[in-house]
Design an enzyme around this catalytic site. Structure first.
Site, PDB file in Angstrom:
ATOM      1  N   LYS A  49     -78.255  17.440 -10.692  1.00 57.26           N
ATOM      2  CA  LYS A  49     -79.439  18.303 -10.593  1.00 57.26           C
ATOM      3  C   LYS A  49     -79.119  19.678 -11.168  1.00 57.26           C
ATOM      4  CE  LYS A  49     -81.340  15.594  -6.826  1.00 57.26           C
ATOM      5  NZ  LYS A  49     -81.436  15.342  -5.373  1.00 57.26           N
ATOM      6  N   GLN A  93     -80.535  17.818   0.269  1.00 61.21           N
ATOM      7  CA  GLN A  93     -80.065  16.513  -0.203  1.00 61.21           C
ATOM      8  C   GLN A  93     -79.925  15.547   0.973  1.00 61.21           C
ATOM      9  OE1 GLN A  93     -79.761  15.599  -3.413  1.00 61.21           O
ATOM     10  NE2 GLN A  93     -79.240  13.546  -2.755  1.00 61.21           N
ATOM     11  N   ASP A 116     -89.322  18.446  -2.872  1.00 59.82           N
ATOM     12  CA  ASP A 116     -89.248  16.990  -2.726  1.00 59.82           C
ATOM     13  C   ASP A 116     -90.567  16.395  -2.227  1.00 59.82           C
ATOM     14  OD1 ASP A 116     -86.783  15.677  -3.385  1.00 59.82           O
ATOM     15  OD2 ASP A 116     -85.794  16.781  -1.776  1.00 59.82           O
TER      16      ASP A 116
HETATM   17  N1  GUN Z   1     -81.490  11.321  -1.716  1.00 60.81           N
HETATM   18  C1  GUN Z   1     -81.847  10.260  -2.479  1.00 60.81           C
HETATM   19  N2  GUN Z   1     -82.942  10.550  -3.223  1.00 60.81           N
HETATM   20  C2  GUN Z   1     -83.283  11.830  -2.919  1.00 60.81           C
HETATM   21  C3  GUN Z   1     -84.338  12.689  -3.362  1.00 60.81           C
HETATM   22  O1  GUN Z   1     -85.194  12.342  -4.196  1.00 60.81           O
HETATM   23  N3  GUN Z   1     -84.350  13.923  -2.801  1.00 60.81           N
HETATM   24  C4  GUN Z   1     -83.431  14.315  -1.898  1.00 60.81           C
HETATM   25  N4  GUN Z   1     -83.537  15.559  -1.403  1.00 60.81           N
HETATM   26  N5  GUN Z   1     -82.457  13.554  -1.458  1.00 60.81           N
HETATM   27  C5  GUN Z   1     -82.380  12.299  -1.970  1.00 60.81           C
END
Ligand code: GUN
Length: 279
Positions: A49, A93, A116
């Protein structure tokens, strides 16, 4: 001929377009990720990211907290970021360490910075009014991919396999909002092939169930969100690629399909939240 839906090419194009827009218009989005603990996969995701935010010209910061951090401390950190005007998007996350109250942490994020789209308020908007909501990153990336390949959704039979808050549930809702007839299957569904054989669009997001070509309708669109490593450490999706690709019309590869599109979704969401924050 089966078309392989290339998530890397589309991600790169989206990031380049965002980068040009950010530069030309002098936008100042800033994404902060909170990473609690040492989960190996989460560390890789967060590093990716950071890497692709830099490509798009989006500022990022990662707040790393030890695995034994308690819920209150994580929430206090989020509140600090909520109050920081330079921070326009916050991502926690997942998964969080087991002792942490994930629901409380997610809902501590200010809805205007919820990149998200995981807060209850955002989910309520998605299922309720259908306006002013943030589409979770993987569904957003998948919708961009379907759009790129001009896949018609209205009136189609869609099967979503998996019911997670991150992919399955929002994906089903969004396909329904686009006028598909949606069936959600999951680990307790007997004979999943009974559903997938009739489906025009299949979103496989379980990480457990294996999809093979004999379970599919010729010409269908197969979007694979699964991530599984085999005994040699190679990455695979939920589908047996060779047998599925010989039946369907469109298929995403793993890696190189929905993974890069999730990144693209995150960066599009980050810029969208920034735009709303300046009005
Ligand atoms: N863990 C797996 N996929 C995601 C996601 O799209 N966002 C976040 N914050 N954590 C994740």
């Amino acid at each position: 001929m089966t078309i392989i839906m290339d998530g890397i090419v589309l991600r790169n194009r989206i990031l380049n377009e965002l980068q040009a827009r950010i530069k030309e218009q002098g936008l100042k989005p800033k994404l902060v990720a909170i990473l609690v603990g040492d989960d190996a996969a989460s560390k890789i995701y967060v590093r990716n990211k950071e890497k692709y935010a830099a490509v798009a010209g989006i500022k990022t910061d990662v707040v790393r907290m030890p695995a034994d951090t308690n819920t209150e401390t994580v929430i206090a950190q989020i509140k600090k970021l909520n109050g920081d005007k330079s921070v326009t998007a916050i991502l926690v996350q997942l998964p969080l360490p087991k002792h942490i109250d994930t629901n409380a942490v997610i809902n501590a994020v200010d809805v205007s910075k919820d990149v998200d789209g995981f807060t209850d308020a955002n989910i309520g908007r998605m299922f309720g009014s259908g306006v002013d909501f943030v589409m979770p990153c993987t569904p957003r990336g998948i919708m961009a991919l379907l759009d790129e390949y001009k896949i018609n959704i209205a009136g189609k039979k869609a099967v979503v396999i998996g019911r997670s808050n991150i992919v399955g549930k929002p994906m089903a809702q969004i396909l329904m909002a686009h006028n598909a007839t949606v069936t959600v299957c999951h680990s307790q569904t007997p004979n999943i092939a009974e559903y997938t054989r009739n489906a025009d669009i299949i979103i496989a997001a379980t990480g457990k169930i294996k999809i093979t070509g004999d379970m599919l309708k010729p010409g269908a669109v197969l979007i694979d969100v699964g991530m599984q490593r085999d005994e040699n450490g190679n990455l695979h999706g939920d589908c047996d690629f060779a047998s599925c690709a010989s039946v369907v019309g469109y298929i995403t590869p793993t890696p190189g399909g929905t993974g890069p599109m999730t990144i693209a979704g995150l960066m599009m969401n980050t810029v969208d939240l920034y735009m709303v924050s300046v009005y």
